[in-house]
Write a protein that holds these residues in place. Structure first.
Motif, PDB file in Angstrom:
ATOM      1  N   GLY A 188       0.814  -1.209   0.000  1.00 28.36           N
ATOM      2  CA  GLY A 188       0.000   0.000   0.000  1.00 28.36           C
ATOM      3  C   GLY A 188       0.842   1.251   0.000  1.00 28.36           C
ATOM      4  N   ASN A 189       2.010   1.188  -0.672  1.00 28.07           N
ATOM      5  CA  ASN A 189       2.956   2.313  -0.709  1.00 28.07           C
ATOM      6  C   ASN A 189       3.464   2.664   0.682  1.00 28.07           C
ATOM      7  N   GLY A 190       3.771   1.629   1.459  1.00 26.99           N
ATOM      8  CA  GLY A 190       4.312   1.829   2.803  1.00 26.99           C
ATOM      9  C   GLY A 190       5.827   1.810   2.795  1.00 26.99           C
ATOM     10  N   ASN A 198       3.036  10.037   1.176  1.00 27.57           N
ATOM     11  CA  ASN A 198       1.650  10.452   1.407  1.00 27.57           C
ATOM     12  C   ASN A 198       1.361  11.809   0.779  1.00 27.57           C
ATOM     13  N   ASP A 199       2.316  12.740   0.906  1.00 33.01           N
ATOM     14  CA  ASP A 199       2.132  14.069   0.316  1.00 33.01           C
ATOM     15  C   ASP A 199       2.050  13.983  -1.201  1.00 33.01           C
ATOM     16  N   ILE A 251       1.074  11.423  -3.013  1.00 32.65           N
ATOM     17  CA  ILE A 251      -0.206  10.815  -3.396  1.00 32.65           C
ATOM     18  C   ILE A 251      -1.346  11.810  -3.224  1.00 32.65           C
ATOM     19  N   ALA A 252      -1.318  12.558  -2.131  1.00 29.06           N
ATOM     20  CA  ALA A 252      -2.373  13.548  -1.884  1.00 29.06           C
ATOM     21  C   ALA A 252      -2.376  14.615  -2.972  1.00 29.06           C
ATOM     22  N   ASN A 253      -1.183  15.039  -3.400  1.00 22.42           N
ATOM     23  CA  ASN A 253      -1.103  16.061  -4.447  1.00 22.42           C
ATOM     24  C   ASN A 253      -1.648  15.548  -5.765  1.00 22.42           C
ATOM     25  N   LYS A 254      -1.411  14.241  -6.019  1.00 20.48           N
ATOM     26  CA  LYS A 254      -1.920  13.668  -7.257  1.00 20.48           C
ATOM     27  C   LYS A 254      -3.437  13.554  -7.230  1.00 20.48           C
ATOM     28  N   ASN A 255      -3.996  13.333  -6.036  1.00 18.37           N
ATOM     29  CA  ASN A 255      -5.439  13.119  -5.921  1.00 18.37           C
ATOM     30  C   ASN A 255      -6.221  14.405  -5.729  1.00 18.37           C
ATOM     31  N   THR A 256      -5.530  15.534  -5.552  1.00 19.88           N
ATOM     32  CA  THR A 256      -6.215  16.800  -5.338  1.00 19.88           C
ATOM     33  C   THR A 256      -6.656  17.380  -6.668  1.00 19.88           C
TER      34      THR A 256
END
Length: 266
Positions: free
Chosen positions: A112-114, A235-236, A238-243
């Protein structure tokens, strides 16, 4: 926003509107996707954000391809020689982040991208601690050694783990095979387990009263701190890609918003 990020946004939008695109436009976007992914892979970058760009490109590529159905897949296979239609192109499971004091910090896409820390010992034992964000969303510890040939992948083994003189952790370890070596993997949601791993000097593992590993944990505190930095970066990214991008005109009416009281509103 980078050019790659802009193209990912364009590709995702196209996938969502795939049925309205011409075959020429679809082939053009797929061809651009392949070129972009090739360019990223040629970089052989150790940057997690760069690898995530590759991953998002592939996901958007597959989404667009699947939306167009079997006919489009056949046409694309003829046009592009079948590249990417059957096999993943960003299949690198682990991405290096940093090496500190004999420890390596990496990100594992299969978890899970850990992010995780790992180190090796003279007797051939490999130690790994990391995040598992698949279903349990917890922490796992893995002990591996190529000499543990009698371990049967898929079976459970009772394992006792102790950090310095602290109370023993009684755990059920699952045997798994990674790259030809057998591992015992323990999963937990108790953060105290990771705290002890970080603060203590040594770790001992026993099975049926027999010691199977006695390992020094020198440098584990700094390694785990860097693992947290790695996870924050992932996490940052991934969040930027999903925003979603903000509209250029914030006052423009949203065509997807309808008045629930007027079913005929266009």
């Amino acid at each position: 926003m980078s050019l790659t990020t802009q193209f990912i946004t364009e590709l995702v939008r196209a996938a969502n509107e795939a049925e309205s695109l011409s075959s020429f436009d679809v082939k053009r976007l797929l061809s651009r996707s392949i070129s972009a992914i090739r360019d990223i892979r040629k970089q052989r970058s150790r940057d997690v954000a760069v690898w995530l760009d590759c991953l998002f490109l592939e996901l958007a590529y597959r989404k667009l391809l699947n939306r167009r159905g079997k006919a489009m897949k056949r046409a694309t296979a003829l046009l592009l020689g079948g590249l990417f239609v059957a096999s993943p192109v960003c299949a690198q499971e682990t991405v290096p982040w940093r090496d500190i004091n004999g420890w390596s910090i990496l990100m594992d896409s299969t978890m899970g991208n850990g992010c995780f820390v790992t180190t090796g010992y003279e007797d051939g034992t490999i130690l790994r601690l990391g995040f598992d964000f698949r279903e349990t969303k917890g922490i796992y510890l893995a002990l591996g050694n190529k000499n543990w040939a009698s371990l049967e992948p898929g079976k459970d083994y009772p394992l006792q783990i102790q950090f310095d003189g602290n109370p023993v952790w009684n755990a059920t370890a699952r045997a798994l095979n990674f790259s030809g070596a057998n591992y015992l993997v323990v999963s937990t949601t108790d953060t105290n387990f990771a705290n002890e791993f970080t603060r203590k000097l040594a770790m001992r593992a026993t099975f049926n009263g027999r010691q199977v590993a006695a390992l020094r944990l020198s440098g584990s505190a700094r390694a785990v701190d860097e693992m947290l930095n790695c996870q924050k970066a992932v996490n940052d990214a991934i969040a930027n890609k999903n925003t979603p991008n903000a509209p250029k005109d914030p006052f423009q009416a949203n065509p997807d918003v309808r008045n629930a009281n007027d079913p005929f509103e266009m």
